[in-house]
Motif scaffolding. Structure first.
Motif, PDB file in Angstrom:
ATOM      1  N   ARG A 130      40.019  35.615  44.575  1.00  0.00           N
ATOM      2  CA  ARG A 130      40.272  34.230  44.150  1.00  0.00           C
ATOM      3  C   ARG A 130      39.793  33.239  45.212  1.00  0.00           C
ATOM      4  O   ARG A 130      39.241  32.178  44.886  1.00  0.00           O
ATOM      5  CB  ARG A 130      41.757  34.021  43.862  1.00  0.00           C
ATOM      6  CG  ARG A 130      42.211  34.649  42.552  1.00  0.00           C
ATOM      7  CD  ARG A 130      43.698  34.481  42.308  1.00  0.00           C
ATOM      8  NE  ARG A 130      44.092  35.097  41.052  1.00  0.00           N
ATOM      9  CZ  ARG A 130      44.065  34.490  39.869  1.00  0.00           C
ATOM     10  NH1 ARG A 130      43.692  33.227  39.793  1.00  0.00           N
ATOM     11  NH2 ARG A 130      44.424  35.120  38.770  1.00  0.00           N
ATOM     12  N   SER A 156      45.272  44.714  35.849  1.00  0.00           N
ATOM     13  CA  SER A 156      45.864  43.440  35.422  1.00  0.00           C
ATOM     14  C   SER A 156      45.209  42.272  36.147  1.00  0.00           C
ATOM     15  O   SER A 156      44.957  41.217  35.552  1.00  0.00           O
ATOM     16  CB  SER A 156      47.375  43.443  35.662  1.00  0.00           C
ATOM     17  OG  SER A 156      47.666  43.596  37.044  1.00  0.00           O
ATOM     18  N   GLU A 160      42.888  38.995  34.640  1.00  0.00           N
ATOM     19  CA  GLU A 160      43.192  37.624  35.037  1.00  0.00           C
ATOM     20  C   GLU A 160      41.987  36.945  35.672  1.00  0.00           C
ATOM     21  O   GLU A 160      41.721  35.763  35.428  1.00  0.00           O
ATOM     22  CB  GLU A 160      44.368  37.613  36.015  1.00  0.00           C
ATOM     23  CG  GLU A 160      45.709  37.951  35.373  1.00  0.00           C
ATOM     24  CD  GLU A 160      46.830  37.975  36.388  1.00  0.00           C
ATOM     25  OE1 GLU A 160      46.559  37.709  37.582  1.00  0.00           O
ATOM     26  OE2 GLU A 160      47.978  38.261  36.008  1.00  0.00           O
ATOM     27  N   GLN A 163      39.496  35.984  33.033  1.00  0.00           N
ATOM     28  CA  GLN A 163      39.989  34.812  32.314  1.00  0.00           C
ATOM     29  C   GLN A 163      39.809  33.556  33.171  1.00  0.00           C
ATOM     30  O   GLN A 163      39.480  32.483  32.661  1.00  0.00           O
ATOM     31  CB  GLN A 163      41.456  35.008  31.938  1.00  0.00           C
ATOM     32  CG  GLN A 163      41.664  36.056  30.856  1.00  0.00           C
ATOM     33  CD  GLN A 163      43.127  36.372  30.601  1.00  0.00           C
ATOM     34  OE1 GLN A 163      43.986  36.094  31.436  1.00  0.00           O
ATOM     35  NE2 GLN A 163      43.413  36.949  29.453  1.00  0.00           N
TER      36      GLN A 163
END
Length: 259
Positions: A130, A156, A160, A163
């Protein structure tokens, strides 16, 4: 080039000594579009991305780029001495001038603002990715090239991050080129898929590529339980097994596991 086109490759090829790494590659990347490059190891995905960026020079063909194009690149791997006490805010500015406001805004967009004073060495794989994506968007690029952006991230976190990438495309209205082996999840968010194996084997929408003979010859049918090739729509969410839940009706729609 058309007005909305950022980069255009026309019959591009590059060789080393007497061997062509890729040849006859043609595609465009438009503003607000996600283009995914897929293919087996050694198929020329990263080479094609470097041609697109101008890092490598083509031996044949033509590459057209929009004038004053601002590009950001997230490499497949980054060598960092994890013993060095590098904070996230310092890392964001290491290779270019970025204002404090842009640093904070980019970290906020990727859900990583709370990490701004943390040292890189304490971040999880997902947190580090990120931060890397935040670093890529901090210059307000027209085009972002992400080479295997979810390495070291669990399932998971992987969903994310993809997305997040899709939402950043919408927020920034930029072009995004993705390179990945996570075929079905990546392809679901793509507008255009380019399947490479030294040349363009097939290209088109995720559905058309996944059903093409060339794609199936390379990868076979590899849909995992709970995964599917579909275009994201924002009138649904997902159950724990991957099933679609209709937000309007609060009802279960479908799942590969239901079939």
């Amino acid at each position: 080039m058309l007005d909305g086109t950022l980069v255009e490759l026309l019959n591009v090829g590059i060789k080393r000594e007497s061997r062509w790494l890729v040849r006859g590659v043609s595609f465009t990347v438009d503003k607000g579009e996600i283009v995914t490059l897929i293919g087996p190891n050694g198929s020329g995905k990263s080479t094609t991305a470097k041609l697109l960026l101008g890092v490598l020079e083509a031996n044949e063909g033509t590459i057209n780029r929009r004038k004053d194009l601002v590009v950001s690149y997230l490499p497949q791997s980054l060598s960092i001495d994890w013993t060095l006490p590098i904070r996230v805010d310092h890392f964001m500015k290491m290779t270019g001038k970025v204002s404090d406001d842009n640093v904070r805004s980019a970290l906020t967009s990727t859900g990583a603002e709370h990490l701004i004073k943390e040292e890189l060495r304490v971040l999880s794989g997902g947190e580090f990715q990120r931060v890397m994506i935040a670093r890529a968007i901090s210059r307000k690029p027209d085009l972002i090239v992400l080479d295997e952006p979810v390495q070291g991230v669990d399932f998971s976190g992987l969903v994310e991050l993809y997305q997040l990438i899709e939402s950043l495309r919408d927020e920034l209205n930029c072009g995004i080129v993705l390179i990945s082996h996570d075929l079905h999840i990546v392809m679901a968010a793509s507008d255009n898929v380019i399947c490479l194996n030294g040349h363009v084997c097939c290209s088109g929408t995720p559905k058309s590529v996944s059903e093409s003979e060339e794609y199936l010859a390379l990868f076979g049918r590899q849909v995992e339980p709970g995964l599917a090739l579909y275009k994201h729509k924002h009138d649904h969410t997902h159950d724990t097994d991957g099933a679609l839940i209709d937000i309007r009706e609060n009802s279960r729609i479908t799942s590969n596991m239901d079939q």
